[in-house]
Motif scaffolding. Structure first.
Motif, PDB file in Angstrom:
ATOM      1  N   VAL A  59       0.843  -1.199   0.000  1.00 19.28           N
ATOM      2  CA  VAL A  59       0.000   0.000   0.000  1.00 19.28           C
ATOM      3  C   VAL A  59       0.878   1.250   0.000  1.00 19.28           C
ATOM      4  CG1 VAL A  59      -1.808   1.270   1.210  1.00 19.28           C
ATOM      5  CG2 VAL A  59      -1.826  -1.229   1.218  1.00 19.28           C
ATOM      6  N   ALA A  60       1.962   1.217   0.771  1.00 21.29           N
ATOM      7  CA  ALA A  60       2.885   2.359   0.816  1.00 21.29           C
ATOM      8  C   ALA A  60       3.540   2.584  -0.539  1.00 21.29           C
ATOM      9  CB  ALA A  60       3.948   2.125   1.886  1.00 21.29           C
ATOM     10  N   THR A  61       3.911   1.497  -1.201  1.00 18.76           N
ATOM     11  CA  THR A  61       4.519   1.616  -2.528  1.00 18.76           C
ATOM     12  C   THR A  61       3.557   2.243  -3.519  1.00 18.76           C
ATOM     13  OG1 THR A  61       5.967  -0.288  -2.142  1.00 18.76           O
ATOM     14  CG2 THR A  61       5.565   0.327  -4.428  1.00 18.76           C
ATOM     15  N   GLN A  62       2.290   1.818  -3.481  1.00 19.24           N
ATOM     16  CA  GLN A  62       1.285   2.371  -4.389  1.00 19.24           C
ATOM     17  C   GLN A  62       1.021   3.842  -4.083  1.00 19.24           C
ATOM     18  OE1 GLN A  62      -0.324   0.836  -7.139  1.00 19.24           O
ATOM     19  NE2 GLN A  62      -0.764   3.025  -7.428  1.00 19.24           N
ATOM     20  N   MET A  63       0.947   4.180  -2.799  1.00 21.07           N
ATOM     21  CA  MET A  63       0.723   5.571  -2.416  1.00 21.07           C
ATOM     22  C   MET A  63       1.883   6.453  -2.860  1.00 21.07           C
ATOM     23  SD  MET A  63      -1.361   7.719  -0.937  1.00 21.07           S
ATOM     24  CE  MET A  63      -2.456   6.762   0.124  1.00 21.07           C
ATOM     25  N   ALA A  64       3.103   5.951  -2.687  1.00 26.35           N
ATOM     26  CA  ALA A  64       4.279   6.710  -3.121  1.00 26.35           C
ATOM     27  C   ALA A  64       4.243   6.945  -4.625  1.00 26.35           C
ATOM     28  CB  ALA A  64       5.555   5.971  -2.723  1.00 26.35           C
ATOM     29  N   GLU A  65       3.873   5.909  -5.353  1.00 29.75           N
ATOM     30  CA  GLU A  65       3.772   6.033  -6.809  1.00 29.75           C
ATOM     31  C   GLU A  65       2.731   7.075  -7.192  1.00 29.75           C
ATOM     32  OE1 GLU A  65       2.246   3.246 -10.493  1.00 29.75           O
ATOM     33  OE2 GLU A  65       3.500   2.303  -8.950  1.00 29.75           O
ATOM     34  N   VAL A  88       5.205   6.335   4.486  1.00 29.82           N
ATOM     35  CA  VAL A  88       4.968   5.144   5.311  1.00 29.82           C
ATOM     36  C   VAL A  88       4.317   5.520   6.645  1.00 29.82           C
ATOM     37  CG1 VAL A  88       6.797   3.801   4.217  1.00 29.82           C
ATOM     38  CG2 VAL A  88       7.321   5.094   6.296  1.00 29.82           C
ATOM     39  N   THR A  89       4.633   6.703   7.158  1.00 30.43           N
ATOM     40  CA  THR A  89       3.980   7.138   8.393  1.00 30.43           C
ATOM     41  C   THR A  89       2.489   7.347   8.156  1.00 30.43           C
ATOM     42  OG1 THR A  89       6.008   8.209   9.176  1.00 30.43           O
ATOM     43  CG2 THR A  89       3.949   8.888  10.209  1.00 30.43           C
ATOM     44  N   MET A  90       2.145   8.001   7.045  1.00 32.57           N
ATOM     45  CA  MET A  90       0.737   8.203   6.707  1.00 32.57           C
ATOM     46  C   MET A  90       0.016   6.874   6.481  1.00 32.57           C
ATOM     47  SD  MET A  90       0.538  11.530   4.195  1.00 32.57           S
ATOM     48  CE  MET A  90       1.683  10.899   2.970  1.00 32.57           C
ATOM     49  N   VAL A  91       0.671   5.961   5.755  1.00 29.49           N
ATOM     50  CA  VAL A  91       0.027   4.704   5.379  1.00 29.49           C
ATOM     51  C   VAL A  91      -0.024   3.731   6.551  1.00 29.49           C
ATOM     52  CG1 VAL A  91       0.215   2.669   3.901  1.00 29.49           C
ATOM     53  CG2 VAL A  91       0.578   4.946   2.936  1.00 29.49           C
ATOM     54  N   TYR A  92       1.126   3.495   7.189  1.00 31.86           N
ATOM     55  CA  TYR A  92       1.164   2.527   8.283  1.00 31.86           C
ATOM     56  C   TYR A  92       0.400   3.038   9.503  1.00 31.86           C
ATOM     57  CZ  TYR A  92       5.223   0.505   5.765  1.00 31.86           C
ATOM     58  OH  TYR A  92       6.067  -0.038   4.835  1.00 31.86           O
ATOM     59  N   GLY A  93       0.777   4.230   9.965  1.00 33.31           N
ATOM     60  CA  GLY A  93       0.214   4.764  11.199  1.00 33.31           C
ATOM     61  C   GLY A  93      -1.184   5.347  11.036  1.00 33.31           C
ATOM     62  N   GLY A  94      -1.546   5.692   9.806  1.00 32.60           N
ATOM     63  CA  GLY A  94      -2.849   6.290   9.553  1.00 32.60           C
ATOM     64  C   GLY A  94      -3.796   5.351   8.854  1.00 32.60           C
ATOM     65  N   ALA A 164       4.418  -0.423  11.862  1.00 31.93           N
ATOM     66  CA  ALA A 164       5.869  -0.573  11.732  1.00 31.93           C
ATOM     67  C   ALA A 164       6.611   0.767  11.806  1.00 31.93           C
ATOM     68  CB  ALA A 164       6.189  -1.283  10.422  1.00 31.93           C
ATOM     69  N   ILE A 165       6.196   1.619  12.737  1.00 30.22           N
ATOM     70  CA  ILE A 165       6.844   2.904  12.952  1.00 30.22           C
ATOM     71  C   ILE A 165       7.308   2.990  14.402  1.00 30.22           C
ATOM     72  CG2 ILE A 165       6.566   5.417  12.971  1.00 30.22           C
ATOM     73  CD1 ILE A 165       6.529   4.328  10.168  1.00 30.22           C
ATOM     74  N   THR A 166       8.593   3.340  14.600  1.00 30.31           N
ATOM     75  CA  THR A 166       9.146   3.541  15.938  1.00 30.31           C
ATOM     76  C   THR A 166       9.643   4.987  16.036  1.00 30.31           C
ATOM     77  OG1 THR A 166      11.306   2.723  15.195  1.00 30.31           O
ATOM     78  CG2 THR A 166       9.795   1.110  16.172  1.00 30.31           C
ATOM     79  N   HIS A 167      10.426   5.289  17.090  1.00 33.64           N
ATOM     80  CA  HIS A 167      11.000   6.638  17.213  1.00 33.64           C
ATOM     81  C   HIS A 167      12.329   6.542  17.951  1.00 33.64           C
ATOM     82  CE1 HIS A 167      10.073   7.864  21.589  1.00 33.64           C
ATOM     83  NE2 HIS A 167       9.878   6.562  21.501  1.00 33.64           N
ATOM     84  N   LEU A 174      10.890   6.570  12.775  1.00 34.59           N
ATOM     85  CA  LEU A 174      11.714   5.647  12.005  1.00 34.59           C
ATOM     86  C   LEU A 174      10.875   4.484  11.496  1.00 34.59           C
ATOM     87  CD1 LEU A 174      14.740   5.565  14.482  1.00 34.59           C
ATOM     88  CD2 LEU A 174      14.761   6.635  12.215  1.00 34.59           C
ATOM     89  N   ASN A 175      11.208   4.008  10.312  1.00 33.73           N
ATOM     90  CA  ASN A 175      10.553   2.867   9.688  1.00 33.73           C
ATOM     91  C   ASN A 175      11.256   1.596  10.171  1.00 33.73           C
ATOM     92  OD1 ASN A 175       9.200   1.115   7.986  1.00 33.73           O
ATOM     93  ND2 ASN A 175      10.296   1.736   6.143  1.00 33.73           N
ATOM     94  N   THR A 176      10.530   0.708  10.860  1.00 34.01           N
ATOM     95  CA  THR A 176      11.143  -0.482  11.454  1.00 34.01           C
ATOM     96  C   THR A 176      10.407  -1.736  11.009  1.00 34.01           C
ATOM     97  OG1 THR A 176      11.915   0.769  13.383  1.00 34.01           O
ATOM     98  CG2 THR A 176      11.740  -1.617  13.635  1.00 34.01           C
ATOM     99  N   ASN A 177      11.160  -2.782  10.716  1.00 35.56           N
ATOM    100  CA  ASN A 177      10.611  -4.037  10.222  1.00 35.56           C
ATOM    101  C   ASN A 177       9.545  -4.591  11.164  1.00 35.56           C
ATOM    102  OD1 ASN A 177      10.816  -7.200  10.212  1.00 35.56           O
ATOM    103  ND2 ASN A 177      11.504  -6.544   8.198  1.00 35.56           N
ATOM    104  N   ALA A 178       8.368  -4.897  10.627  1.00 36.17           N
ATOM    105  CA  ALA A 178       7.243  -5.354  11.459  1.00 36.17           C
ATOM    106  C   ALA A 178       7.504  -6.727  12.069  1.00 36.17           C
ATOM    107  CB  ALA A 178       5.959  -5.385  10.627  1.00 36.17           C
ATOM    108  N   ASP A 179       8.188  -7.617  11.347  1.00 38.08           N
ATOM    109  CA  ASP A 179       8.545  -8.921  11.913  1.00 38.08           C
ATOM    110  C   ASP A 179       9.408  -8.746  13.150  1.00 38.08           C
ATOM    111  OD1 ASP A 179       7.208 -10.171   9.873  1.00 38.08           O
ATOM    112  OD2 ASP A 179       8.976 -10.972   8.882  1.00 38.08           O
ATOM    113  N   THR A 180      10.367  -7.828  13.072  1.00 39.18           N
ATOM    114  CA  THR A 180      11.272  -7.582  14.187  1.00 39.18           C
ATOM    115  C   THR A 180      10.524  -6.988  15.373  1.00 39.18           C
ATOM    116  OG1 THR A 180      13.083  -7.217  12.621  1.00 39.18           O
ATOM    117  CG2 THR A 180      13.413  -6.438  14.867  1.00 39.18           C
ATOM    118  N   ILE A 181       9.606  -6.062  15.109  1.00 36.98           N
ATOM    119  CA  ILE A 181       8.793  -5.485  16.189  1.00 36.98           C
ATOM    120  C   ILE A 181       8.000  -6.576  16.893  1.00 36.98           C
ATOM    121  CG2 ILE A 181       6.774  -4.038  16.650  1.00 36.98           C
ATOM    122  CD1 ILE A 181       7.827  -2.076  14.565  1.00 36.98           C
ATOM    123  N   ALA A 182       7.377  -7.475  16.132  1.00 37.58           N
ATOM    124  CA  ALA A 182       6.591  -8.551  16.727  1.00 37.58           C
ATOM    125  C   ALA A 182       7.462  -9.443  17.603  1.00 37.58           C
ATOM    126  CB  ALA A 182       5.917  -9.371  15.628  1.00 37.58           C
TER     127      ALA A 182
END
Length: 281
Positions: A59-65, A88-94, A164-167, A174-182
């Motif tokens: 979804v982020a890739t499509q939005m960026a495009e 990615v902040t708009m797409v993931y967090g929003g 998948a957003i940290t700080h 910061l954009n952080t891998n969702a697998d790693t967060i889990a």
């Protein structure tokens, strides 16, 4: 999936024997509204406490495009420049996060959408530049996850939904891998709960033959895992996923399950679901 750094965990004594499921979903669920509806319905039906973790790369890739921003990937990892970080902040967090929260409310689940910055739940550090500059990509740092704070939400009846957003603690997202967060959340909370980490993706689990869904391996312990690697049944992209899974188990996670999102409801019915990775057979 990036390698888990177990130094980020604040240790604590076991205070509850409650079950906790931490479930990570990917694009095969997020990108299809029907799949997402059925998955969230099954997710809500699970007994015990729950945390959901999601990304949303497609979804982020499509939005960026759509916005005229080029998406750059290296070995499947997104290069996150400042414009991409905004997307990615708009797409993931929003967009994705709030849609998931709204759908869970529909099923009577009092979900709360979060980034790592909310409640100071997950800190990360901007990945150092070595051979590749990944931009605003975050690696989870030492002592950055406080399980007691997350436990307060769980005990108050909320279901955290982490994107998948940290700080970094200095005002930078910061954009952080969702697998790693889990994985990091599962390890951090395993001192407070009987924690099971579940990765939902498009396959039924770990397969002996990638083209045969009926070749599912139901259980794998560390010794069996070594045998499967020698036999080249498990190789390439599955290696880092399973390496991190067994690292999580060694750090206190009860089990890691890899399975198909469509089949999550089998857990509720006490039926076999996916491939279960455990410390002992």
């Amino acid at each position: 999936m990036d390698k888990i750094d177990t130094d980020h965990i604040k240790t604590g004594k076991l205070t509850s024997n409650k079950d906790l499921y931490i479930i990570k979903i990917g694009g095969n669920v997020i990108d299809n509204s029907e799949n997402l509806y059925h998955f969230l319905k099954d997710f809500e039906a699970l007994d015990g406490l729950k945390i959901l973790v999601h990304g949303g790369g497609k979804v982020a890739t499509q939005m960026a495009e759509d916005l005229g921003i080029e998406s750059k990937m290296v070995d499947g990892r997104r290069i996150t420049d400042i414009e991409t970080l905004r997307v990615v902040t708009m797409v993931y967090g929003g967009l994705i996060n709030k849609n998931i929260v709204a759908q869970l409310q529909r099923f009577g689940n009092n979900a709360i959408g979060l980034t790592g910055a909310d409640g100071n739940f997950i800190k990360a550090v901007k990945r150092p530049v070595k051979t590749i500059d990944y931009g605003f990509v975050g690696d989870i740092v030492k002592d950055s996850i406080n399980p007691e704070n997350i436990s307060r939400l769980l005990e108050a009846g909320f279901t955290p939904v982490f994107c998948a957003i940290t700080h970094d603690g200095e005002g930078q997202l910061l954009n952080t891998n969702a697998d790693t967060i889990a994985s990091a959340l599962a390890v951090a909370l395993s001192g407070l709960y009987d924690t099971t980490l579940i990765y939902c993706f498009e396959k039924k689990g770990v397969l002996k033959d990638i083209n045969d869904e009926e070749s599912l391996i139901r259980e794998i312990d560390p010794q069996h895992y070594e045998e499967l690697k020698v036999e080249r049944i498990i190789h390439s992209g599955m290696l880092p996923k399973l390496d991190n899974a067994f690292t999580a188990i060694a750090c206190g996670v009860k089990a890691v399950i890899i399975g198909k999102s469509d089949d999550l409801g089998q857990l509720k019915d006490n039926k076999p679901f996916g491939t279960r990775l455990t410390k002992n057979a």
